[in-house]
Structure formats: structure tokens, C-alpha cells
Motif scaffolding. Structure first.
Motif, PDB file in Angstrom:
ATOM      1  N   GLN A 118       0.817  -1.211   0.000  1.00 31.21           N
ATOM      2  CA  GLN A 118       0.000   0.000   0.000  1.00 31.21           C
ATOM      3  C   GLN A 118       0.857   1.271   0.000  1.00 31.21           C
ATOM      4  N   ARG A 119       1.965   1.248  -0.742  1.00 28.43           N
ATOM      5  CA  ARG A 119       2.863   2.390  -0.905  1.00 28.43           C
ATOM      6  C   ARG A 119       3.582   2.800   0.380  1.00 28.43           C
ATOM      7  N   ARG A 120       3.618   1.922   1.362  1.00 26.98           N
ATOM      8  CA  ARG A 120       4.370   2.238   2.581  1.00 26.98           C
ATOM      9  C   ARG A 120       5.834   1.822   2.451  1.00 26.98           C
ATOM     10  N   VAL A 121       6.152   1.175   1.350  1.00 28.24           N
ATOM     11  CA  VAL A 121       7.533   0.801   1.030  1.00 28.24           C
ATOM     12  C   VAL A 121       7.873   1.407  -0.322  1.00 28.24           C
ATOM     13  N   MET A 122       9.021   2.051  -0.429  1.00 33.67           N
ATOM     14  CA  MET A 122       9.429   2.672  -1.683  1.00 33.67           C
ATOM     15  C   MET A 122       9.584   1.613  -2.774  1.00 33.67           C
ATOM     16  N   THR A 123       8.981   1.865  -3.932  1.00 33.04           N
ATOM     17  CA  THR A 123       9.022   0.914  -5.036  1.00 33.04           C
ATOM     18  C   THR A 123      10.448   0.700  -5.518  1.00 33.04           C
ATOM     19  N   LYS A 124      10.817  -0.561  -5.647  1.00 24.21           N
ATOM     20  CA  LYS A 124      12.127  -0.920  -6.180  1.00 24.21           C
ATOM     21  C   LYS A 124      11.920  -1.499  -7.565  1.00 24.21           C
ATOM     22  N   SER A 125      12.556  -0.906  -8.571  1.00 27.36           N
ATOM     23  CA  SER A 125      12.374  -1.344  -9.944  1.00 27.36           C
ATOM     24  C   SER A 125      13.675  -1.153 -10.692  1.00 27.36           C
ATOM     25  N   GLY A 126      13.822  -1.823 -11.823  1.00 34.21           N
ATOM     26  CA  GLY A 126      15.036  -1.689 -12.620  1.00 34.21           C
ATOM     27  C   GLY A 126      15.763  -3.008 -12.755  1.00 34.21           C
ATOM     28  N   ASP A 127      17.074  -2.950 -12.974  1.00 30.59           N
ATOM     29  CA  ASP A 127      17.882  -4.156 -13.080  1.00 30.59           C
ATOM     30  C   ASP A 127      18.127  -4.699 -11.672  1.00 30.59           C
ATOM     31  N   LEU A 128      17.454  -5.773 -11.344  1.00 32.93           N
ATOM     32  CA  LEU A 128      17.522  -6.331  -9.993  1.00 32.93           C
ATOM     33  C   LEU A 128      18.535  -7.469  -9.887  1.00 32.93           C
ATOM     34  N   GLY A 129      19.394  -7.592 -10.873  1.00 36.45           N
ATOM     35  CA  GLY A 129      20.447  -8.595 -10.789  1.00 36.45           C
ATOM     36  C   GLY A 129      20.653  -9.395 -12.054  1.00 36.45           C
ATOM     37  N   VAL A 151       8.235  -3.294 -11.897  1.00 39.86           N
ATOM     38  CA  VAL A 151       7.470  -3.602 -10.685  1.00 39.86           C
ATOM     39  C   VAL A 151       6.193  -2.763 -10.642  1.00 39.86           C
ATOM     40  N   CYS A 152       5.051  -3.444 -10.537  1.00 41.52           N
ATOM     41  CA  CYS A 152       3.759  -2.785 -10.371  1.00 41.52           C
ATOM     42  C   CYS A 152       3.213  -3.088  -8.979  1.00 41.52           C
ATOM     43  N   ASP A 153       2.477  -2.144  -8.425  1.00 42.67           N
ATOM     44  CA  ASP A 153       1.807  -2.378  -7.146  1.00 42.67           C
ATOM     45  C   ASP A 153       0.308  -2.141  -7.318  1.00 42.67           C
ATOM     46  N   GLU A 154      -0.418  -2.028  -6.205  1.00 45.64           N
ATOM     47  CA  GLU A 154      -1.867  -1.854  -6.266  1.00 45.64           C
ATOM     48  C   GLU A 154      -2.270  -0.619  -7.059  1.00 45.64           C
ATOM     49  N   PHE A 155      -1.449   0.424  -7.014  1.00 47.26           N
ATOM     50  CA  PHE A 155      -1.817   1.701  -7.610  1.00 47.26           C
ATOM     51  C   PHE A 155      -1.445   1.784  -9.092  1.00 47.26           C
ATOM     52  N   SER A 156      -0.366   1.135  -9.460  1.00 49.87           N
ATOM     53  CA  SER A 156       0.101   1.241 -10.842  1.00 49.87           C
ATOM     54  C   SER A 156      -0.455   0.157 -11.750  1.00 49.87           C
ATOM     55  N   LEU A 157      -0.933  -0.940 -11.178  1.00 51.75           N
ATOM     56  CA  LEU A 157      -1.372  -2.080 -11.973  1.00 51.75           C
ATOM     57  C   LEU A 157      -2.480  -1.707 -12.954  1.00 51.75           C
ATOM     58  N   GLY A 158      -3.548  -1.099 -12.436  1.00 50.30           N
ATOM     59  CA  GLY A 158      -4.665  -0.727 -13.299  1.00 50.30           C
ATOM     60  C   GLY A 158      -4.282   0.313 -14.333  1.00 50.30           C
ATOM     61  N   GLY A 200       7.526   8.653  -3.797  1.00 50.04           N
ATOM     62  CA  GLY A 200       6.192   8.362  -3.287  1.00 50.04           C
ATOM     63  C   GLY A 200       5.250   7.744  -4.288  1.00 50.04           C
ATOM     64  N   GLY A 201       5.634   7.714  -5.564  1.00 48.17           N
ATOM     65  CA  GLY A 201       4.755   7.158  -6.587  1.00 48.17           C
ATOM     66  C   GLY A 201       5.291   5.861  -7.142  1.00 48.17           C
ATOM     67  N   GLY A 202       5.054   5.634  -8.433  1.00 46.11           N
ATOM     68  CA  GLY A 202       5.502   4.402  -9.053  1.00 46.11           C
ATOM     69  C   GLY A 202       5.535   4.526 -10.552  1.00 46.11           C
ATOM     70  N   ILE A 203       5.496   3.379 -11.228  1.00 45.92           N
ATOM     71  CA  ILE A 203       5.695   3.340 -12.669  1.00 45.92           C
ATOM     72  C   ILE A 203       4.578   4.060 -13.428  1.00 45.92           C
ATOM     73  N   GLU A 204       3.422   4.257 -12.786  1.00 44.79           N
ATOM     74  CA  GLU A 204       2.344   4.981 -13.464  1.00 44.79           C
ATOM     75  C   GLU A 204       2.723   6.438 -13.733  1.00 44.79           C
TER      76      GLU A 204
END
Length: 397
Positions: A123-134, A140-147, A179-183
Motif C-alpha cells: 500500500q505504498r508504505r515501502v518505496m518501489t524498487k524497480s530496474g535491473d535487480l540482478g 514492478v507494479c503495485d496496487e496503484f500502478s497495476l490498473g 512516493g509514486g511508481g511506474i504509473e
């Protein structure tokens, strides 16, 4: 849809099917030793999207331990599943769906693979981690960016086009979501004509208000308005899928695809803007009998030509033959066009035998003297383009 799905997996697969249509969306495909390969696999043309879903409730411990625990369970494990699926796919030529149908993968040397983690529960209480993860970029999508992602990029070409541009951006710049994400990246991408205006940037801090502002903008309303007619094309594809899945599209004995499936792939690869143009052209063709034309040619995405044709269901064999010949003539008249898809149906109005659709597919990279002579003969003897109209100018990509 597979019975073994969790609620979150069912939701992701339902919006995937709505965006990319049922023929190309594969929930819980089977991989190595009969085990689940990933939560969802999308395969269309040369594109493969591997999706892993994790729904992990975040427990706030008051320090970084809670953050790290959730990231490990929701994102890192998801990325690990994706990379494992990718390794298996790199050695495979086909996979098996949950319903037992085998699906052929694109040639290994042509495949373009994209990785997506749907990580829910924070629920956006953790900063989104995205990119080259190894082992490569994971989106990475969460509840807010998925739709937002699946709703605004609801064709395979629009979807993978965005993912490709994000991957290119990640390769040259460090991205921090404030505070946001891929959207929010998606809003920037759409507002800048499907691109990112950051050629020289090395660090980007993306504000969390960009997407909300985009939804309130006149640009968003104009985009939605321009796409209203395009969903006719989606319904047409689904009509063919429903009809042909049980009528010989797949040759189960040989495992080979037929030209009908290849035609549907070309229809599915049309971006939303092109679908709007194709839908409007087809609808106009059907609804204006006063034009007295039997076919219409419309240019689609990447120089794919579509031939719309009218003919009675009372003699489908002749109709299919004529449709194929018209497609062949279009290939001969347009040197830049290698692929032609034909769609034929009855005229609007009463019919004694009902209504039906037929589809044709031609892929001819080379054009020799013998084919040229055949096309000239067809045109001279049948005069196919004495009663045809042409729409050559495609919409902006």
C-alpha cells in the motif's frame, strides 16, 4: 482460467486477458517437469511478457527490517521466479497451457522478453524498487500502478513499447520514485508522444503527482475520446478467436499454427491508435452501401495491409477464394507491403443463410516475375480494383 489461482493472480490474469485478449494470455503455464512456469505468460508475435504475482501483507516493524522483509518476499522472490522462467524459456520451443493446449514460442533469435513483477500488499508504505535487480530489468507494479499500466496500454504493441522505452531509460539513468511508481513514468511517456525527454539525464526523481495530473488533463480526455471506436477491432478479434479455436486454427497433431492464427496475431499487433483507424474504415465500409465497392484496403501498423471485403455466406468457398486473390493483388501493387490480412463478411441487411466472417493471410517477403504475372492476370480477368477503395495513410504511431 486455471482453478489453482489465488485471488490476486485471478485479478492479474483477468486484466491481462482484457488488455491482450484470451488467445495470447496464458495463466499458470506449465514448464520444467510439469511444474508451474510463472503466474502469467503473454506471447504474441515475437514478444514474451513473463509476469509473477506476489501478494504479501506488509507488517510495519517501525524500522527498516519490515521494509526489507517485504521487499525480499514480494519483489526479490518474484524476480527470482521470473528469471527462472526465462532460463527455461530460453531452452524451449513451446510450452503447455493449463488446459493442455501446446503454444509455440517465437524463434529464439527473434524473441523479445520483458519481465514484470506484480508486488502487492505494501500500500505504498515501502518505496518501489524497480530496474535491473540482478539478472535484467524487472518492471514492478503495485496496487496503484497495476490498473494504470494495463488500462492505458491495452494492446500488446503499446504495452511492450512502453516497457522497452523504460528499459532504455533505466540503462542510462538512475530513477527514484518520490512516493509514486511506474504509473508516473507512464504519464510522462504518454504526454511526450510515446517517449521520454531525458536523453542526457543520469538521475531522475519522479514526483508522485504526475499521473493524477495527467488523468485530470485535456490530453487524457482527448486520448480516451479518440480511442472510443477502436474497441470494435478488439471485439472482431475475439469473434475470430471464439470461432476458430474450435474450427481448425490449431493443428493439434503437428503442433503447427495455421495462417488463421498468424492473421489474428497481425490484428492483435495493431496499436490502439491504428485500431481506431481500422475500425472507423471498416465501419464506414459496411455502413455505406451507396459506395458500391466490394473491398477496401487500409494500411496498418508496420506496413501491414488490411483488405476488407463483402461477399455472401451462401457461397463461402468462392468468397474465401476471392478474398485471397484480392490480398495477393494488394501485395503486388504495394511493394513495401509484405504482409496482407483479409477480412470478409456479409453485407449489412437481411440474409437467407445467416452471417459469417472469413479471414485470409499472405506473407510474401519476395516478389518474383511469376507472381507479378499472376497478379496482372487476376487484375485483367477479374478487374478486382475497379470496385475497390484505398485508404493509404496510417495514423501516427
Amino acid at each position: 482460467m486455471s482453478e489453482g489461482l489465488t485471488d490476486s493472480e485471478k485479478f492479474v490474469n483477468s486484466i491481462s486477458e482484457r488488455a491482450f485478449l484470451s488467445l495470447w494470455t496464458h495463466p499458470n503455464p506449465i514448464g520444467k517437469k510439469g511444474k508451474e512456469l510463472c503466474d502469467c505468460l503473454i506471447v504474441c508475435g515475437i514478444h514474451i511478457v513473463i509476469i509473477s504475482v506476489k501478494d504479501i501483507k506488509y507488517k510495519d516493524t517501525g524500522d527498516e527490517a519490515g521494509w526489507n522483509r517485504w521487499i525480499k518476499a514480494a519483489i526479490d522472490k518474484s524476480a527470482s521466479q521470473i528469471w527462472g522462467a526465462e532460463r527455461w524459456l530460453n531452452s524451449a520451443n513451446e510450452f503447455t497451457r493449463q488446459d493442455g493446449r501446446k503454444v509455440e514460442l517465437p524463434p529464439k533469435e527473434e524473441r523479445i522478453i520483458h519481465r514484470m513483477s506484480v508486488s502487492l500488499g505494501a500500500q505504498r508504505r515501502v518505496m518501489t524498487k524497480s530496474g535491473d535487480l540482478g539478472n535484467g530489468v524487472v518492471h514492478v507494479c503495485d496496487e496503484f500502478s497495476l490498473g494504470a499500466i494495463f488500462g492505458l496500454l491495452d494492446t500488446i504493441t503499446d504495452f511492450v513499447g512502453f516497457l522497452t522505452q523504460v528499459e532504455s531509460l533505466i540503462s542510462r539513468a538512475n530513477i527514484i520514485f518520490s512516493g509514486g511508481g511506474i504509473e508516473d513514468l507512464l504519464a510522462i511517456y504518454l504526454l511526450n508522444n510515446y517517449s521520454f525527454p531525458y536523453e542526457e539525464a543520469e538521475l531522475l526523481v519522479i514526483d508522485d503527482t504526475i499521473f493524477e495530473g495527467f488523468l485530470d488533463s485535456d490530453d487524457y480526455k482527448a486520448i480516451q475520446k479518440s480511442y472510443e471506436t477502436s474497441y470494435f477491432w478488439d471485439r472482431l478479434i475475439e469473434h475470430f478467436i471464439d470461432d476458430l479455436l474450435t474450427d481448425g486454427m490449431f493443428e493439434h497433431g503437428t503442433g503447427q499454427v495455421t495462417s488463421n492464427q498468424l492473421a489474428l496475431v497481425q490484428m492483435a499487433l495493431q496499436p490502439r491508435a491504428f485500431r481506431a483507424n481500422l475500425s472507423e474504415a471498416f465501419s464506414e465500409f459496411l455502413q455505406k452501401p451507396e459506395l458500391k465497392i466490394a473491398s477496401r484496403v487500409v494500411m496498418g501498423y508496420r506496413n501491414t495491409a488490411f483488405v476488407f471485403h463483402l461477399g455472401p455466406s451462401s457461397d463461402r468457398e468462392a468468397r474465401v477464394q476471392e478474398l485471397g486473390l484480392r490480398c495477393l493483388v494488394v501485395r503486388g501493387r504495394l511493394p513495401d507491403v509484405k504482409v496482407v490480412v483479409g477480412i470478409s463478411r456479409d453485407k449489412l441487411g437481411p440474409s437467407e443463410v445467416g452471417y459469417s466472417h472469413d479471414i485470409a493471410y499472405i506473407d510474401l517477403p519476395e516478389w518474383g516475375d511469376e507472381l507479378e504475372q499472376q497478379v496482372q492476370t487476376i487484375q485483367e480477368e477479374l478487374g478486382y480494383f475497379a470496385n475497390a477503395s484505398w485508404t493509404r495513410k496510417p495514423p501516427s504511431a
